[in-house]
Design a protein around this motif. Structure first.
Motif, PDB file in Angstrom:
ATOM      1  N   PHE A  21      22.805  26.245 -44.745  1.00  0.00           N
ATOM      2  CA  PHE A  21      24.186  25.982 -44.328  1.00  0.00           C
ATOM      3  C   PHE A  21      24.315  24.802 -43.380  1.00  0.00           C
ATOM      4  O   PHE A  21      25.371  24.193 -43.283  1.00  0.00           O
ATOM      5  CB  PHE A  21      24.778  27.237 -43.689  1.00  0.00           C
ATOM      6  N   ARG A  62      33.144  26.224 -50.166  1.00  0.00           N
ATOM      7  CA  ARG A  62      33.613  27.302 -49.279  1.00  0.00           C
ATOM      8  C   ARG A  62      35.128  27.425 -49.333  1.00  0.00           C
ATOM      9  O   ARG A  62      35.660  28.535 -49.338  1.00  0.00           O
ATOM     10  CB  ARG A  62      33.203  26.996 -47.830  1.00  0.00           C
ATOM     11  N   SER A 118      29.295  30.800 -47.831  1.00  0.00           N
ATOM     12  CA  SER A 118      29.649  30.841 -46.411  1.00  0.00           C
ATOM     13  C   SER A 118      28.565  31.508 -45.591  1.00  0.00           C
ATOM     14  O   SER A 118      28.034  32.539 -45.985  1.00  0.00           O
ATOM     15  CB  SER A 118      30.953  31.631 -46.238  1.00  0.00           C
ATOM     16  N   ASN A 119      28.259  30.910 -44.445  1.00  0.00           N
ATOM     17  CA  ASN A 119      27.287  31.546 -43.570  1.00  0.00           C
ATOM     18  C   ASN A 119      27.939  32.730 -42.865  1.00  0.00           C
ATOM     19  O   ASN A 119      29.094  32.662 -42.430  1.00  0.00           O
ATOM     20  CB  ASN A 119      26.737  30.558 -42.550  1.00  0.00           C
ATOM     21  N   GLY A 144      25.955  21.007 -44.082  1.00  0.00           N
ATOM     22  CA  GLY A 144      27.217  21.738 -44.231  1.00  0.00           C
ATOM     23  C   GLY A 144      28.307  20.977 -44.981  1.00  0.00           C
ATOM     24  O   GLY A 144      29.140  21.592 -45.654  1.00  0.00           O
TER      25      GLY A 144
END
Ligand SMILES: Cc1cc2nc3c(=O)[nH]c(=O)nc-3n(C[C@H](O)[C@H](O)[C@H](O)COP(=O)(O)O)c2cc1C
Length: 350
Positions: free
Chosen positions: A275, A312, A324-325, A305
């Motif tokens: 991420f 996302r 998504s983290n 990211g």
């Protein structure tokens, strides 16, 4: 608390309870910081994902609401040189997902949003004079560190090995955060990138206590009073708790992240670098299962990211966590739903 064997951190930070609400970029709100500090612990505001304007607003809000000590936290990484080839490889690995979601893999993507501590953030520290400043990924350069020290702030930083703890003590920190392998969020490692040799909290804390002359704050896997007592038994002078605070109403987490936290499970998280480019612990999701969870293809921190942002945007709107983290430590299942105030006091055995 009369029972704490070691009151060094209480005296150093001017706090009543040896409970540090962990800084959690993206999830910690000013309300959480205020509530933790008002409860007698140390509230921590993370700066890594806040612009100067956002941080100024947050600090105004916090200073107006509490006179108690607070911690302000920064990442101390150095931004990498642009690497077009690495970005191209990363985007090629993600291209099938773009196609699946009807996106053009060649469209420009935003840059990453995790900023290192710099002279501008330092100006903010000089203006608001938080009682404690904490750093993750080592320390900023000597000039910046000297400016922070000149404000009177106590300086603390994360160590994931004994060598890192010694390095931090040699560079003048007032206390070391011993961050065990169980912890949620980014590993604070800065001398070694080897994730295979990272150390668990129960082994790390006493070895760091033996190695340095400053007080040690235990972090990683502590989510209830049993963990706090264990940390003290190992020689810690305070604890820093993150994951458990994610279930408080003061936390800012997505609905699917909250569901994952409530579902708990000791074996639901892994370390992943996908991420951001640096290893961090979070709940397993589709991207981690299919490309990682750790993979060389992710470009240097914090640049990974950017290319995930369009993926996302679409999936999160549909309530899906595929790209998504969801940072979490291994003790999410121990966390109970309660307010930040209640949790801070519960952790302290009150
Ligand atoms: C959602 C989340 C975000 C985090 N962000 C930061 C951060 O911005 N700065 C930092 O120093 N540590 C960060 N961490 C690490 C925590 O400060 C803390 O060390 C860790 O959560 C302790 O382990 P635990 O999660 O098992 O309680 C984060 C952790 C989580 C869970």
């Amino acid at each position: 608390m009369a029972n704490w064997k070691d009151s060094r951190i209480l005296e150093l930070f001017g706090i009543e309870l040896p409970i540090i609400q962990a800084p959690m970029a993206g999830a910690t709100t000013p309300e959480m910081v205020i509530a933790a500090s008002e409860a007698g612990g140390l509230g921590s505001l993370p700066g890594a994902m806040l612009s100067i304007e956002q941080m100024t607003q947050a600090m105004d809000q916090i200073r107006a609401a509490t006179r108690n000590s607070i911690n302000v936290n920064f990442f101390s990484h150095v931004d990498p040189e642009p690497d077009a080839a690495a970005q191209m490889k990363w985007r090629a690995a993600l291209a099938p997902y773009y196609v699946e979601l009807g996106l053009n893999p060649a469209d420009p993507v935003p840059s990453s949003n995790r900023a290192p501590f710099d002279a501008t953030y330092c100006g903010l520290v000089e203006k608001y004079r938080p009682e404690v400043v904490s750093f993750h990924f080592g320390l900023p350069n000597a000039e910046l560190l000297g400016r922070v020290r000149a404000t009177g702030a106590k300086i603390i930083a994360s160590a994931t090995t004994v060598a890192e703890a010694r390095w931090l003590a040699d560079h003048g920190v007032d206390a070391v955060i011993a961050m065990g392998y169980e912890a949620g969020g980014h590993r604070g490692n800065f001398l070694s990138d080897d994730m295979g040799t990272q150390v668990g909290t129960i082994a790390l804390v006493p070895q760091i206590v033996d190695a340095v002359n400053v007080p040690v704050i235990a972090a990683g896997g502590i989510a209830d009073p049993r963990g706090v007592n264990a940390a003290f038994a190992l020689g810690a002078s305070a604890v820093q708790v993150g994951t458990a605070y994610l279930l408080t109403p003061e936390a800012k987490v997505s609905e699917f992240h909250r569901k994952a936290l409530l579902a708990g499970g000791d074996d639901k998280t892994a370390l992943t670098n996908l991420f951001t480019g640096r290893p961090a612990r979070g709940f397993m999701n589709r991207l981690m299962k299919e490309i990682g969870p750790l993979a060389d293809i992710a470009p240097a921190f914090p640049t990974a990211g950017g290319a995930l942002t369009p993926l996302r945007a679409i999936t999160e709107k549909a309530g899906r966590s595929d790209f998504s983290n969801m940072w979490s430590g291994q003790s999410a299942a121990l966390a109970r739903v309660m307010t930040t105030r209640e949790l801070t006091r519960y952790l302290a055995g009150l």
